[in-house]
Design a protein around this motif. Structure first.
Motif, mmCIF file in Angstrom:
data_model
loop_
_atom_site.group_PDB
_atom_site.id
_atom_site.type_symbol
_atom_site.label_atom_id
_atom_site.label_comp_id
_atom_site.label_asym_id
_atom_site.label_seq_id
_atom_site.Cartn_x
_atom_site.Cartn_y
_atom_site.Cartn_z
ATOM 1 N N GLU A 107 -11.256 6.290 51.288
ATOM 2 C CA GLU A 107 -10.035 6.890 50.746
ATOM 3 C C GLU A 107 -9.206 5.866 49.978
ATOM 4 O OE1 GLU A 107 -7.789 8.860 53.760
ATOM 5 O OE2 GLU A 107 -9.526 9.916 54.565
ATOM 6 N N ILE A 108 -9.345 4.593 50.326
ATOM 7 C CA ILE A 108 -8.563 3.545 49.651
ATOM 8 C C ILE A 108 -8.950 3.475 48.181
ATOM 9 C CG2 ILE A 108 -8.069 1.070 49.566
ATOM 10 C CD1 ILE A 108 -8.548 1.001 52.570
ATOM 11 N N ALA A 109 -10.263 3.470 47.907
ATOM 12 C CA ALA A 109 -10.717 3.441 46.515
ATOM 13 C C ALA A 109 -10.252 4.686 45.774
ATOM 14 C CB ALA A 109 -12.234 3.314 46.459
ATOM 15 N N ALA A 110 -10.299 5.833 46.438
ATOM 16 C CA ALA A 110 -9.885 7.082 45.803
ATOM 17 C C ALA A 110 -8.402 7.052 45.437
ATOM 18 C CB ALA A 110 -10.177 8.260 46.729
ATOM 19 N N GLU A 111 -7.569 6.502 46.323
ATOM 20 C CA GLU A 111 -6.134 6.399 46.045
ATOM 21 C C GLU A 111 -5.871 5.525 44.824
ATOM 22 O OE1 GLU A 111 -3.864 5.079 49.383
ATOM 23 O OE2 GLU A 111 -4.581 6.678 50.705
ATOM 24 N N HIS A 112 -6.570 4.402 44.747
ATOM 25 C CA HIS A 112 -6.350 3.486 43.628
ATOM 26 C C HIS A 112 -6.933 4.033 42.321
ATOM 27 C CE1 HIS A 112 -5.386 0.775 46.962
ATOM 28 N NE2 HIS A 112 -4.720 0.065 46.078
ATOM 29 N N ARG A 113 -8.025 4.799 42.435
ATOM 30 C CA ARG A 113 -8.589 5.428 41.233
ATOM 31 C C ARG A 113 -7.593 6.426 40.648
ATOM 32 N NH1 ARG A 113 -12.732 7.133 43.384
ATOM 33 N NH2 ARG A 113 -14.114 5.418 42.819
ATOM 34 N N GLN A 114 -6.936 7.200 41.517
ATOM 35 C CA GLN A 114 -5.939 8.162 41.047
ATOM 36 C C GLN A 114 -4.761 7.457 40.403
ATOM 37 O OE1 GLN A 114 -6.147 11.597 40.909
ATOM 38 N NE2 GLN A 114 -4.326 11.214 39.638
ATOM 39 N N LEU A 115 -4.353 6.334 40.980
ATOM 40 C CA LEU A 115 -3.246 5.568 40.405
ATOM 41 C C LEU A 115 -3.615 5.047 39.020
ATOM 42 C CD1 LEU A 115 -0.466 4.307 40.636
ATOM 43 C CD2 LEU A 115 -1.479 2.427 41.941
#
Length: 224
Positions: free
Chosen positions: A181-189
């Motif tokens: 989920e960490i990578a997904a959060e940063h990808r969205q940012l």
């Protein structure tokens, strides 16, 4: 609690070297929050005299990573919920400025670097690498973002937040049962920055920071 083993300093130890060694140990959780640090023991582990250790500890007290209790000794700081919320407020002020500037003046080189970090985050989570590796990548992403401003003063200010930020992130391992989920959060940012909508960007960064606070609160509720 016994003090962790520190690698000896094999050359003449300067205060700066000792400060960096101790700061790194605090960041990575080798010293527990609230743990007492003893000057004599640290000097023996580092193979240096007590004088530079004393000065290094004083430097870290000034940085807020250690604190002294009269007639008791020096201890590793324990970050409270209020401390971590305050760190988030300071980070948002800096990172919103950097993200908005990058959105106004897109640079492929910066976008590529941020994308590379996200790819590494995803690979690290999928391969089961230690939580500390994910924390390092999280901080690398945000450091690249702030560094894109090219402001020495703003970066110097941001650097003062990184150690405490790392300490607070290290406490969140149990709050991320699915580390991907960490990578997904940063990808969205990153996608929001690329999109160039400054209103969305304000909301996205606040949401990104608030998410950590929500997970901390959730951990506290489960523990109670």
């Amino acid at each position: 609690m016994s003090e962790p083993v520190l690698e000896p300093i094999l050359i003449d130890g300067t205060v700066e070297t000792i400060v960096n060694r101790l700061r790194d140990a605090i960041e990575k959780g080798a010293f527990s929050p609230g743990q007492q640090l003893r000057e004599t023991g640290l000097a023996q582990q580092l193979n240096v005299s007590r004088s530079p250790v004393r000065e290094a500890m004083q430097r870290l007290i000034q940085e807020g990573l250690l604190y002294r209790v009269r007639n008791r000794g020096v201890f590793v700081v324990e970050l409270s919920e209020a401390d971590m919320d305050d760190i988030s407020v300071a980070r948002q002020a800096v990172e919103k400025t950097a993200a908005k500037e990058l959105a106004r003046n897109p640079r492929k080189q910066i976008f590529d670097e941020l994308h590379r970090v996200i790819v590494e985050m995803k690979a690290a989570s999928e391969s089961g690498r230690p939580w500390s590796d994910l924390v390092d990548l999280d901080l690398e992403f945000h450091t690249v973002l702030v560094g894109s401003l090219g402001s020495k003063r703003l970066m110097a200010f941001y650097q003062t937040l990184l150690t405490e930020t790392r300490m607070s992130l290290m406490m969140l391992e149990d709050a991320y049962p699915h580390p991907e989920e960490i990578a997904a959060e940063h990808r969205q940012l990153l996608l929001t920055v690329k999109g160039g909508n400054l209103g969305d960007l304000d909301d996205q960064i606040k949401q990104h920071m608030d998410h950590s606070a929500q997970r901390r609160q959730s951990m506290g509720n489960r523990a109670s």
